[in-house]
Design a protein around this motif. Structure first.
Motif, PDB file in Angstrom:
ATOM      1  N   HIS A  98       0.795  -1.227   0.000  1.00  0.00           N
ATOM      2  CA  HIS A  98       0.000   0.000   0.000  1.00  0.00           C
ATOM      3  C   HIS A  98       0.829   1.280   0.000  1.00  0.00           C
ATOM      4  CE1 HIS A  98      -3.617  -2.325   0.618  1.00  0.00           C
ATOM      5  NE2 HIS A  98      -3.091  -2.902   1.682  1.00  0.00           N
ATOM      6  N   GLY A  99       2.051   1.225   0.513  1.00  0.00           N
ATOM      7  CA  GLY A  99       2.832   2.439   0.645  1.00  0.00           C
ATOM      8  C   GLY A  99       2.348   3.286   1.813  1.00  0.00           C
ATOM      9  N   ILE A 100       2.929   4.474   1.944  1.00  0.00           N
ATOM     10  CA  ILE A 100       2.582   5.395   3.026  1.00  0.00           C
ATOM     11  C   ILE A 100       1.295   6.141   2.680  1.00  0.00           C
ATOM     12  CG2 ILE A 100       3.315   7.542   4.164  1.00  0.00           C
ATOM     13  CD1 ILE A 100       6.183   6.536   3.969  1.00  0.00           C
ATOM     14  N   ALA A 101       0.453   6.361   3.679  1.00  0.00           N
ATOM     15  CA  ALA A 101      -0.770   7.139   3.481  1.00  0.00           C
ATOM     16  C   ALA A 101      -0.424   8.516   2.927  1.00  0.00           C
ATOM     17  CB  ALA A 101      -1.534   7.272   4.795  1.00  0.00           C
ATOM     18  N   THR A 102      -1.242   8.987   1.989  1.00  0.00           N
ATOM     19  CA  THR A 102      -0.968  10.250   1.310  1.00  0.00           C
ATOM     20  C   THR A 102      -1.725  11.408   1.955  1.00  0.00           C
ATOM     21  OG1 THR A 102      -2.811  10.156  -0.253  1.00  0.00           O
ATOM     22  CG2 THR A 102      -0.804   8.917  -0.832  1.00  0.00           C
ATOM     23  N   ILE A 103      -1.362  12.602   1.531  1.00  0.00           N
ATOM     24  CA  ILE A 103      -2.033  13.790   2.061  1.00  0.00           C
ATOM     25  C   ILE A 103      -3.487  13.857   1.593  1.00  0.00           C
ATOM     26  CG2 ILE A 103      -1.416  15.401   0.202  1.00  0.00           C
ATOM     27  CD1 ILE A 103      -0.653  17.329   2.674  1.00  0.00           C
ATOM     28  N   TRP A 104      -3.827  13.152   0.507  1.00  0.00           N
ATOM     29  CA  TRP A 104      -5.235  13.048   0.089  1.00  0.00           C
ATOM     30  C   TRP A 104      -5.979  12.068   0.997  1.00  0.00           C
ATOM     31  CZ3 TRP A 104      -1.107  13.283  -3.225  1.00  0.00           C
ATOM     32  CH2 TRP A 104      -1.059  14.400  -4.069  1.00  0.00           C
ATOM     33  N   ASP A 105      -5.302  11.003   1.418  1.00  0.00           N
ATOM     34  CA  ASP A 105      -5.906  10.064   2.368  1.00  0.00           C
ATOM     35  C   ASP A 105      -6.230  10.764   3.681  1.00  0.00           C
ATOM     36  OD1 ASP A 105      -5.352   8.155   0.417  1.00  0.00           O
ATOM     37  OD2 ASP A 105      -3.518   7.452   1.422  1.00  0.00           O
ATOM     38  N   GLY A 152      -0.021  17.828  -4.151  1.00  0.00           N
ATOM     39  CA  GLY A 152       0.391  17.410  -2.818  1.00  0.00           C
ATOM     40  C   GLY A 152       1.186  18.477  -2.089  1.00  0.00           C
ATOM     41  N   ILE A 153       2.096  19.160  -2.806  1.00  0.00           N
ATOM     42  CA  ILE A 153       2.912  20.200  -2.184  1.00  0.00           C
ATOM     43  C   ILE A 153       2.041  21.359  -1.716  1.00  0.00           C
ATOM     44  CG2 ILE A 153       4.678  21.952  -2.610  1.00  0.00           C
ATOM     45  CD1 ILE A 153       5.962  19.342  -2.278  1.00  0.00           C
ATOM     46  N   GLU A 154       1.096  21.793  -2.545  1.00  0.00           N
ATOM     47  CA  GLU A 154       0.279  22.938  -2.154  1.00  0.00           C
ATOM     48  C   GLU A 154      -0.688  22.572  -1.017  1.00  0.00           C
ATOM     49  OE1 GLU A 154      -3.084  22.897  -5.730  1.00  0.00           O
ATOM     50  OE2 GLU A 154      -1.237  24.046  -5.971  1.00  0.00           O
ATOM     51  N   ARG A 155      -1.152  21.333  -0.971  1.00  0.00           N
ATOM     52  CA  ARG A 155      -1.983  20.899   0.154  1.00  0.00           C
ATOM     53  C   ARG A 155      -1.168  20.920   1.454  1.00  0.00           C
ATOM     54  NH1 ARG A 155      -6.235  16.873   0.246  1.00  0.00           N
ATOM     55  NH2 ARG A 155      -7.795  17.495  -1.287  1.00  0.00           N
ATOM     56  N   TRP A 156       0.036  20.342   1.382  1.00  0.00           N
ATOM     57  CA  TRP A 156       0.905  20.360   2.562  1.00  0.00           C
ATOM     58  C   TRP A 156       1.209  21.799   2.972  1.00  0.00           C
ATOM     59  CZ3 TRP A 156       5.825  22.503   1.838  1.00  0.00           C
ATOM     60  CH2 TRP A 156       6.594  22.574   3.009  1.00  0.00           C
ATOM     61  N   LEU A 157       1.485  22.661   1.988  1.00  0.00           N
ATOM     62  CA  LEU A 157       1.858  24.038   2.291  1.00  0.00           C
ATOM     63  C   LEU A 157       0.691  24.791   2.923  1.00  0.00           C
ATOM     64  CD1 LEU A 157       4.108  26.126   2.131  1.00  0.00           C
ATOM     65  CD2 LEU A 157       3.268  26.760  -0.147  1.00  0.00           C
ATOM     66  N   TYR A 158      -0.532  24.568   2.441  1.00  0.00           N
ATOM     67  CA  TYR A 158      -1.676  25.251   3.055  1.00  0.00           C
ATOM     68  C   TYR A 158      -1.781  24.899   4.533  1.00  0.00           C
ATOM     69  CZ  TYR A 158      -6.256  26.474   4.691  1.00  0.00           C
ATOM     70  OH  TYR A 158      -7.271  26.997   5.470  1.00  0.00           O
ATOM     71  N   ARG A 159      -1.642  23.633   4.859  1.00  0.00           N
ATOM     72  CA  ARG A 159      -1.785  23.209   6.254  1.00  0.00           C
ATOM     73  C   ARG A 159      -0.685  23.829   7.117  1.00  0.00           C
ATOM     74  NH1 ARG A 159      -2.517  16.822   6.154  1.00  0.00           N
ATOM     75  NH2 ARG A 159      -3.759  17.075   8.050  1.00  0.00           N
ATOM     76  N   ARG A 168       1.224  31.362  -8.654  1.00  0.00           N
ATOM     77  CA  ARG A 168      -0.208  31.083  -8.838  1.00  0.00           C
ATOM     78  C   ARG A 168      -1.068  31.577  -7.682  1.00  0.00           C
ATOM     79  NH1 ARG A 168      -1.713  26.297  -8.488  1.00  0.00           N
ATOM     80  NH2 ARG A 168       0.182  25.200  -7.868  1.00  0.00           N
ATOM     81  N   GLN A 169      -0.498  31.711  -6.478  1.00  0.00           N
ATOM     82  CA  GLN A 169      -1.240  32.141  -5.292  1.00  0.00           C
ATOM     83  C   GLN A 169      -2.514  31.299  -5.083  1.00  0.00           C
ATOM     84  OE1 GLN A 169      -0.299  34.589  -3.044  1.00  0.00           O
ATOM     85  NE2 GLN A 169       1.584  34.970  -4.180  1.00  0.00           N
ATOM     86  N   PRO A 170      -2.374  29.970  -4.926  1.00  0.00           N
ATOM     87  CA  PRO A 170      -3.570  29.124  -4.858  1.00  0.00           C
ATOM     88  C   PRO A 170      -4.133  28.901  -3.456  1.00  0.00           C
ATOM     89  CG  PRO A 170      -1.638  27.732  -4.920  1.00  0.00           C
ATOM     90  CD  PRO A 170      -1.136  29.161  -4.953  1.00  0.00           C
ATOM     91  N   LEU A 171      -3.404  29.315  -2.402  1.00  0.00           N
ATOM     92  CA  LEU A 171      -3.825  28.945  -1.052  1.00  0.00           C
ATOM     93  C   LEU A 171      -4.971  29.829  -0.578  1.00  0.00           C
ATOM     94  CD1 LEU A 171      -0.473  28.212   0.809  1.00  0.00           C
ATOM     95  CD2 LEU A 171      -1.732  26.823  -0.853  1.00  0.00           C
ATOM     96  N   PRO A 172      -6.119  29.254  -0.250  1.00  0.00           N
ATOM     97  CA  PRO A 172      -7.269  30.067   0.171  1.00  0.00           C
ATOM     98  C   PRO A 172      -6.992  30.794   1.481  1.00  0.00           C
ATOM     99  CG  PRO A 172      -7.695  27.726   0.536  1.00  0.00           C
ATOM    100  CD  PRO A 172      -6.429  27.811  -0.249  1.00  0.00           C
ATOM    101  N   GLY A 173      -7.172  32.118   1.457  1.00  0.00           N
ATOM    102  CA  GLY A 173      -7.033  32.912   2.672  1.00  0.00           C
ATOM    103  C   GLY A 173      -5.639  33.409   2.970  1.00  0.00           C
ATOM    104  N   TYR A 174      -4.658  33.105   2.106  1.00  0.00           N
ATOM    105  CA  TYR A 174      -3.280  33.508   2.393  1.00  0.00           C
ATOM    106  C   TYR A 174      -2.582  34.019   1.140  1.00  0.00           C
ATOM    107  CZ  TYR A 174      -3.984  31.284   6.848  1.00  0.00           C
ATOM    108  OH  TYR A 174      -4.484  30.961   8.080  1.00  0.00           O
ATOM    109  N   ALA A 175      -1.729  35.018   1.346  1.00  0.00           N
ATOM    110  CA  ALA A 175      -0.877  35.543   0.285  1.00  0.00           C
ATOM    111  C   ALA A 175       0.548  35.072   0.536  1.00  0.00           C
ATOM    112  CB  ALA A 175      -0.934  37.067   0.262  1.00  0.00           C
TER     113      ALA A 175
END
Length: 293
Positions: free
Chosen positions: A64-71, A196-203, A246-253
């Motif tokens: 299965h590998g390691i659980a992902t940030i989408w998991d 995955g990088i932008e999800r991790w970065l938002y958190r 791209r500035q994709p993170l909601p609520g942050y610059a």
């Protein structure tokens, strides 16, 4: 033939998922440290992060590998349910029951057969991923070991009709969710982030910057370590620059601070901000907290 006794289930009261919409909540420890793979392809290389007293070791199976940030969206759903119940004065439990439809809709996924299959695969990865960490341990030398899901199963009635799923969360995760100081509300648009990088970065940004007008900053080298990514540093830095463009993170610059000496620095702050972004993607001068852990 009677089913074998399950002492763990017998000690837990079944918590049925609450209906209706609710804010998405995340656990700060999971937002601050590299607990998940950021790649959609299977990762078998362990995550091994150490900084001062903090140790995070994550391993997956060959299958299965390691659980992902989408998991991890499933854990965000679970945390949101538990906090909602607590705030309403209702009892929750580590033993949760829900339908796949409820989970998928909450995290912004489709509800096709393929989406259901992906949900089951995510549950398998969460169960088979092994975590060892010193976080929230009284002695940094002693590690708490667990899987993101102790076990899960599909439920059915007497005629074999599906009733949904049951899962058991680990004590470490449940304890963090029940501590109000360790939980943050996140923007529902987080689930729309595809990388995955932008999800991790938002958190990470949500955890460290919060709603502080002055924001926060990290240098690229430290960010690379903190992400747990297997990407080369040069490739990771390119990803950071593309995300800032791209500035994709909601609520942050986001902005990149550059100097003649030293690494590039990613600066971030909530928007709207009293200090506007300068043309070219850099903030005006100001007092920025710097995190070195």
């Amino acid at each position: 033939m009677t089913s074998p006794r399950d002492p763990q289930r017998e000690q837990l009261e079944l918590f049925h998922a609450l209906p209706g919409e609710m804010p998405a909540r995340d656990v700060q420890d999971l937002m601050a440290y590299p607990f998940f793979s950021l790649a959609k392809s299977r990762r078998s290389v362990p995550i091994d992060f150490r900084a001062g007293p903090v140790t995070v070791r994550v391993e997956g199976t060959a299958e299965h590998g390691i659980a992902t940030i989408w998991d991890a969206d499933i854990l965000i759903w679970a945390a949101s349910q538990i906090v909602e119940a607590r705030d309403a004065g209702l009892r929750s439990s580590r033993l949760m029951a829900a339908t796949p439809h409820e989970i998928l809709r909450f995290v912004g996924r489709g509800t096709s057969v393929r989406d259901y299959q992906r949900l089951k695969a995510a549950l398998d990865r969460l169960q088979s991923t092994s975590v060892a960490t010193s976080i929230r341990q009284p002695n940094a030398r002693r590690l708490h070991r667990f899987s993101w899901i102790n076990e899960w199963k599909e439920r059915a009635d007497g005629q074999g009709r599906p009733l949904g799923i049951e899962l058991i969360l680990p004590d470490w995760f449940y304890g963090g969710v029940m501590d109000d100081s360790l939980v943050l509300t996140i923007d529902a648009n987080y689930f729309r982030l595809s990388g995955g990088i932008e999800r991790w970065l938002y958190r990470l940004v949500r955890k460290h910057a919060g709603w502080q007008p002055e924001g926060w900053r990290f240098d690229f080298v430290h960010l690379h370590r903190k992400s747990g990514s297997l990407a080369r540093f040069a490739d990771f830095a390119c990803d950071m620059r593309r995300i800032v463009a791209r500035q994709p993170l909601p609520g942050y610059a986001l902005a990149i601070l550059r100097s003649r000496r030293g690494p590039e620095v990613l600066a971030f702050r909530p928007v709207p901000s009293t200090a506007p972004l300068r043309p070219g993607g850099s903030f005006g001068h100001g007092a920025w907290p710097v995190d070195s852990q």
